[in-house]
Design a protein around this motif. Structure first.
Motif, mmCIF file in Angstrom:
data_model
loop_
_atom_site.group_PDB
_atom_site.id
_atom_site.type_symbol
_atom_site.label_atom_id
_atom_site.label_comp_id
_atom_site.label_asym_id
_atom_site.label_seq_id
_atom_site.Cartn_x
_atom_site.Cartn_y
_atom_site.Cartn_z
ATOM 1 N N VAL A 80 7.874 7.637 3.029
ATOM 2 C CA VAL A 80 6.644 6.964 3.464
ATOM 3 C C VAL A 80 6.928 5.506 3.806
ATOM 4 O O VAL A 80 6.501 4.998 4.847
ATOM 5 C CB VAL A 80 5.559 7.062 2.359
ATOM 6 C CG1 VAL A 80 4.349 6.200 2.689
ATOM 7 C CG2 VAL A 80 5.156 8.513 2.151
ATOM 8 N N HIS A 81 7.657 4.824 2.938
ATOM 9 C CA HIS A 81 7.944 3.409 3.125
ATOM 10 C C HIS A 81 8.813 3.191 4.369
ATOM 11 O O HIS A 81 8.580 2.251 5.130
ATOM 12 C CB HIS A 81 8.628 2.867 1.874
ATOM 13 C CG HIS A 81 8.747 1.390 1.823
ATOM 14 N ND1 HIS A 81 7.677 0.535 2.014
ATOM 15 C CD2 HIS A 81 9.819 0.586 1.591
ATOM 16 C CE1 HIS A 81 8.080 -0.715 1.895
ATOM 17 N NE2 HIS A 81 9.377 -0.714 1.652
ATOM 18 N N ALA A 90 0.821 -1.210 0.000
ATOM 19 C CA ALA A 90 0.000 0.000 0.000
ATOM 20 C C ALA A 90 0.859 1.267 0.000
ATOM 21 O O ALA A 90 0.398 2.319 -0.436
ATOM 22 C CB ALA A 90 -0.932 0.005 1.211
ATOM 23 N N ASP A 91 2.109 1.156 0.462
ATOM 24 C CA ASP A 91 3.013 2.317 0.452
ATOM 25 C C ASP A 91 3.241 2.842 -0.963
ATOM 26 O O ASP A 91 3.634 3.994 -1.139
ATOM 27 C CB ASP A 91 4.379 1.959 1.060
ATOM 28 C CG ASP A 91 4.310 1.602 2.528
ATOM 29 O OD1 ASP A 91 3.265 1.836 3.167
ATOM 30 O OD2 ASP A 91 5.322 1.071 3.041
ATOM 31 N N PHE A 92 3.006 2.020 -1.977
ATOM 32 C CA PHE A 92 3.297 2.393 -3.361
ATOM 33 C C PHE A 92 2.061 2.824 -4.139
ATOM 34 O O PHE A 92 2.173 3.234 -5.295
ATOM 35 C CB PHE A 92 4.009 1.224 -4.066
ATOM 36 C CG PHE A 92 5.307 0.876 -3.401
ATOM 37 C CD1 PHE A 92 6.471 1.557 -3.714
ATOM 38 C CD2 PHE A 92 5.362 -0.096 -2.416
ATOM 39 C CE1 PHE A 92 7.667 1.267 -3.072
ATOM 40 C CE2 PHE A 92 6.543 -0.393 -1.766
ATOM 41 C CZ PHE A 92 7.706 0.293 -2.096
ATOM 42 N N ASP A 93 0.893 2.762 -3.501
ATOM 43 C CA ASP A 93 -0.341 3.200 -4.159
ATOM 44 C C ASP A 93 -0.254 4.693 -4.472
ATOM 45 O O ASP A 93 0.064 5.505 -3.595
ATOM 46 C CB ASP A 93 -1.567 2.937 -3.273
ATOM 47 C CG ASP A 93 -1.879 1.462 -3.120
ATOM 48 O OD1 ASP A 93 -1.326 0.645 -3.884
ATOM 49 O OD2 ASP A 93 -2.667 1.124 -2.218
ATOM 50 N N GLY A 94 -0.512 5.049 -5.709
ATOM 51 C CA GLY A 94 -0.541 6.453 -6.107
ATOM 52 C C GLY A 94 0.821 7.110 -6.189
ATOM 53 O O GLY A 94 0.904 8.334 -6.250
ATOM 54 N N THR A 95 1.899 6.330 -6.198
ATOM 55 C CA THR A 95 3.239 6.909 -6.299
ATOM 56 C C THR A 95 3.738 6.832 -7.737
ATOM 57 O O THR A 95 3.123 6.185 -8.588
ATOM 58 C CB THR A 95 4.246 6.187 -5.382
ATOM 59 O OG1 THR A 95 4.430 4.850 -5.848
ATOM 60 C CG2 THR A 95 3.757 6.184 -3.934
ATOM 61 N N ASP A 96 4.862 7.481 -7.993
ATOM 62 C CA ASP A 96 5.432 7.496 -9.334
ATOM 63 C C ASP A 96 6.271 6.266 -9.647
ATOM 64 O O ASP A 96 6.716 6.106 -10.785
ATOM 65 C CB ASP A 96 6.284 8.754 -9.532
ATOM 66 C CG ASP A 96 5.442 10.022 -9.544
ATOM 67 O OD1 ASP A 96 4.260 9.942 -9.921
ATOM 68 O OD2 ASP A 96 5.967 11.085 -9.170
ATOM 69 N N ILE A 97 6.524 5.411 -8.630
ATOM 70 C CA ILE A 97 7.310 4.205 -8.879
ATOM 71 C C ILE A 97 6.651 3.006 -8.210
ATOM 72 O O ILE A 97 5.998 3.137 -7.184
ATOM 73 C CB ILE A 97 8.782 4.340 -8.406
ATOM 74 C CG1 ILE A 97 8.890 4.593 -6.904
ATOM 75 C CG2 ILE A 97 9.507 5.419 -9.180
ATOM 76 C CD1 ILE A 97 10.325 4.593 -6.379
ATOM 77 N N SER A 98 6.841 1.857 -8.819
ATOM 78 C CA SER A 98 6.298 0.615 -8.274
ATOM 79 C C SER A 98 7.252 0.048 -7.228
ATOM 80 O O SER A 98 8.387 0.519 -7.078
ATOM 81 C CB SER A 98 6.119 -0.408 -9.401
ATOM 82 O OG SER A 98 7.390 -0.820 -9.894
#
Length: 142
Positions: free
Chosen positions: A112-113, A27-35
């Motif tokens: 965030v991560h 979920a930390d990667f939801d809506g971010t610019d990188i996977s």
């Protein structure tokens, strides 16, 4: 000699804990610019001198095959996160360098991560964290 049942139970517990923690942190990667996979590449690249790493070093740190890493890096080049050029010291190798945009995207997610990891790992005290790290390192070396 190691107790086989205990070894299997410990392995299953470790595997399930890793799976659950990993799933929660996606979920930390939801809506971010990188996977998450791109984050793993960027982690190696941004920690390297001049934010440049050999493709073989990136591959060694990933849990996917070399062809998959190569395709992922090629997509990251297309998306402007990294550049790729021939390694002057290894004619068959490539050097991967973070772009400014890639480094910014990585730092935004890393903040965030990192908080998410620290929060999840706060279930353990510092002594337990040191023990977990030592045990994990020992398993990786064996």
């Amino acid at each position: 000699m190691t107790d086989r049942k205990l070894a299997l139970a410990a392995w299953e517990s470790l595997f399930r804990a890793q799976h659950e923690v990993f799933h929660d942190m996606l979920a930390d990667f939801d809506g971010t610019d990188i996977s998450q996979a791109e984050y793993d590449v960027m982690l190696t690249v941004t920690r390297s001198p001049d934010m440049t790493a050999r493709l073989r070093d990136i591959t060694a740190n990933m849990l996917i095959s070399q062809p998959s890493v190569s395709r992922l890096v090629d997509r990251m080049v297309t998306n402007g996160l990294v550049t790729k050029c021939a390694d002057p010291d290894d004619g068959r190798g490539s050097l991967i360098t973070a772009t400014d945009a890639g480094a910014r995207a990585f730092r935004a997610v890393a903040t965030v991560h990192g908080r998410s990891i620290a929060e999840r790992m706060s279930a353990l005290d510092d002594d337990e964290l040191r023990t977990l790290r030592a045990l994990s390192d020992k398993l990786r070396r064996s």
